[in-house]
Design a protein around this motif. Structure first.
Motif, PDB file in Angstrom:
ATOM      1  N   ALA A  48       0.823  -1.212   0.000  1.00  0.00           N
ATOM      2  CA  ALA A  48       0.000   0.000   0.000  1.00  0.00           C
ATOM      3  C   ALA A  48       0.860   1.267   0.000  1.00  0.00           C
ATOM      4  O   ALA A  48       0.658   2.154  -0.824  1.00  0.00           O
ATOM      5  CB  ALA A  48      -0.945  -0.008   1.198  1.00  0.00           C
ATOM      6  N   ALA A  49       1.833   1.342   0.933  1.00  0.00           N
ATOM      7  CA  ALA A  49       2.630   2.562   1.059  1.00  0.00           C
ATOM      8  C   ALA A  49       3.976   2.247   1.690  1.00  0.00           C
ATOM      9  O   ALA A  49       4.070   1.317   2.496  1.00  0.00           O
ATOM     10  CB  ALA A  49       1.891   3.592   1.906  1.00  0.00           C
ATOM     11  N   GLY A  50       4.999   3.026   1.319  1.00  0.00           N
ATOM     12  CA  GLY A  50       6.324   2.859   1.895  1.00  0.00           C
ATOM     13  C   GLY A  50       6.965   4.197   2.191  1.00  0.00           C
ATOM     14  O   GLY A  50       6.622   5.215   1.579  1.00  0.00           O
ATOM     15  N   TYR A  59       6.268   6.424  -1.142  1.00  0.00           N
ATOM     16  CA  TYR A  59       5.861   5.764  -2.390  1.00  0.00           C
ATOM     17  C   TYR A  59       4.563   5.038  -2.123  1.00  0.00           C
ATOM     18  O   TYR A  59       4.379   4.454  -1.040  1.00  0.00           O
ATOM     19  CB  TYR A  59       6.950   4.783  -2.831  1.00  0.00           C
ATOM     20  N   TYR A  60       3.630   5.095  -3.097  1.00  0.00           N
ATOM     21  CA  TYR A  60       2.293   4.534  -2.885  1.00  0.00           C
ATOM     22  C   TYR A  60       1.866   3.642  -4.048  1.00  0.00           C
ATOM     23  O   TYR A  60       2.249   3.853  -5.199  1.00  0.00           O
ATOM     24  CB  TYR A  60       1.275   5.673  -2.755  1.00  0.00           C
ATOM     25  N   THR A  69      -1.708   8.535   3.350  1.00  0.00           N
ATOM     26  CA  THR A  69      -0.437   9.212   3.595  1.00  0.00           C
ATOM     27  C   THR A  69       0.349   8.447   4.648  1.00  0.00           C
ATOM     28  O   THR A  69      -0.160   8.225   5.750  1.00  0.00           O
ATOM     29  CB  THR A  69      -0.649  10.646   4.076  1.00  0.00           C
ATOM     30  N   ILE A  70       1.572   8.056   4.306  1.00  0.00           N
ATOM     31  CA  ILE A  70       2.445   7.388   5.262  1.00  0.00           C
ATOM     32  C   ILE A  70       3.414   8.421   5.819  1.00  0.00           C
ATOM     33  O   ILE A  70       3.885   9.312   5.100  1.00  0.00           O
ATOM     34  CB  ILE A  70       3.205   6.211   4.606  1.00  0.00           C
ATOM     35  N   THR A 103      14.681   1.948   0.571  1.00  0.00           N
ATOM     36  CA  THR A 103      13.985   3.153   0.133  1.00  0.00           C
ATOM     37  C   THR A 103      12.482   2.900   0.097  1.00  0.00           C
ATOM     38  O   THR A 103      12.021   1.754   0.216  1.00  0.00           O
ATOM     39  CB  THR A 103      14.452   3.573  -1.260  1.00  0.00           C
ATOM     40  N   ALA A 104      11.741   3.962  -0.083  1.00  0.00           N
ATOM     41  CA  ALA A 104      10.281   3.846  -0.121  1.00  0.00           C
ATOM     42  C   ALA A 104       9.832   2.917  -1.248  1.00  0.00           C
ATOM     43  O   ALA A 104       8.975   2.050  -1.055  1.00  0.00           O
ATOM     44  CB  ALA A 104       9.661   5.228  -0.285  1.00  0.00           C
ATOM     45  N   GLN A 105      10.413   3.064  -2.425  1.00  0.00           N
ATOM     46  CA  GLN A 105      10.000   2.236  -3.571  1.00  0.00           C
ATOM     47  C   GLN A 105      10.461   0.801  -3.383  1.00  0.00           C
ATOM     48  O   GLN A 105       9.753  -0.136  -3.754  1.00  0.00           O
ATOM     49  CB  GLN A 105      10.542   2.817  -4.867  1.00  0.00           C
ATOM     50  N   GLU A 106      11.631   0.604  -2.800  1.00  0.00           N
ATOM     51  CA  GLU A 106      12.110  -0.760  -2.541  1.00  0.00           C
ATOM     52  C   GLU A 106      11.192  -1.489  -1.575  1.00  0.00           C
ATOM     53  O   GLU A 106      11.047  -2.717  -1.651  1.00  0.00           O
ATOM     54  CB  GLU A 106      13.534  -0.716  -1.991  1.00  0.00           C
ATOM     55  N   MET A 107      10.551  -0.771  -0.671  1.00  0.00           N
ATOM     56  CA  MET A 107       9.660  -1.409   0.287  1.00  0.00           C
ATOM     57  C   MET A 107       8.454  -2.041  -0.384  1.00  0.00           C
ATOM     58  O   MET A 107       7.769  -2.875   0.213  1.00  0.00           O
ATOM     59  CB  MET A 107       9.187  -0.409   1.337  1.00  0.00           C
ATOM     60  N   SER A 108       8.156  -1.660  -1.627  1.00  0.00           N
ATOM     61  CA  SER A 108       7.001  -2.216  -2.323  1.00  0.00           C
ATOM     62  C   SER A 108       7.205  -3.674  -2.728  1.00  0.00           C
ATOM     63  O   SER A 108       6.241  -4.360  -3.091  1.00  0.00           O
ATOM     64  CB  SER A 108       6.674  -1.385  -3.561  1.00  0.00           C
ATOM     65  N   VAL A 109       8.439  -4.148  -2.659  1.00  0.00           N
ATOM     66  CA  VAL A 109       8.745  -5.524  -3.059  1.00  0.00           C
ATOM     67  C   VAL A 109       9.054  -6.331  -1.809  1.00  0.00           C
ATOM     68  O   VAL A 109      10.077  -6.130  -1.151  1.00  0.00           O
ATOM     69  CB  VAL A 109       9.945  -5.564  -4.025  1.00  0.00           C
ATOM     70  N   MET A 110       8.186  -7.244  -1.463  1.00  0.00           N
ATOM     71  CA  MET A 110       8.369  -8.056  -0.258  1.00  0.00           C
ATOM     72  C   MET A 110       9.585  -8.963  -0.399  1.00  0.00           C
ATOM     73  O   MET A 110       9.813  -9.530  -1.468  1.00  0.00           O
ATOM     74  CB  MET A 110       7.126  -8.902   0.009  1.00  0.00           C
ATOM     75  N   THR A 111      10.331  -9.089   0.674  1.00  0.00           N
ATOM     76  CA  THR A 111      11.434 -10.043   0.720  1.00  0.00           C
ATOM     77  C   THR A 111      11.322 -10.878   1.984  1.00  0.00           C
ATOM     78  O   THR A 111      10.531 -10.567   2.879  1.00  0.00           O
ATOM     79  CB  THR A 111      12.802  -9.337   0.720  1.00  0.00           C
TER      80      THR A 111
END
Length: 126
Positions: A48-50, A59-60, A69-70, A103-111
């Motif tokens: 959803a958001a990072g 990043y959303y 809003t995060i 980073t915010a965008q990197e958080m969108s990819v689960m690891t």
């Protein structure tokens, strides 16, 4: 390691607002990128958001951009998700996630390195 505890979920009418909080343990919170994910019944967990660990950039997902809003407060070891203009399709269990130096965008990819909270239920219904 970091432990995460979410709060703030509940039942809200369409068009309403909720603010979720995620409190983190430890003294290295500022080194963690943070994210909010959600999982609806019968569906996969989705981003959803990072928010980044350093700059505080955000990043959303397209589905929430402009409504959610995060933010983070490093002094309180807490990350927030302000949710406005809620829709029934926002109904899900919301999870907080953390990973170091992301980073915010990197958080969108689960690891597999993500730390997760236990989740908090958000229900949008009239």
């Amino acid at each position: 390691q970091v432990q995460l505890v979410e709060s703030g979920g509940g039942l809200v009418q369409p068009g309403g607002s909720l603010r979720l909080s995620c409190a983190a343990s430890g003294r290295t919170f500022s080194t963690y990128g943070m994210g909010w994910f959600r999982q609806a019944p019968g569906k996969e967990r989705e981003f959803a958001a990072g928010i980044s660990w350093s700059s505080g950039s955000t990043y959303y997902a397209d589905s929430v951009r402009g409504r959610f809003t995060i933010s983070r407060d490093n002094a309180k070891n807490t990350v927030y998700l302000q949710m406005n203009s809620l829709k029934p399709e926002d109904t899900a269990v919301y999870y907080c996630a953390a990973d170091r130096f992301r980073t915010a965008q990197e958080m969108s990819v689960m690891t597999s390195h993500y730390y997760w909270g236990q989740g908090t239920q958000v229900t949008v219904s009239s």
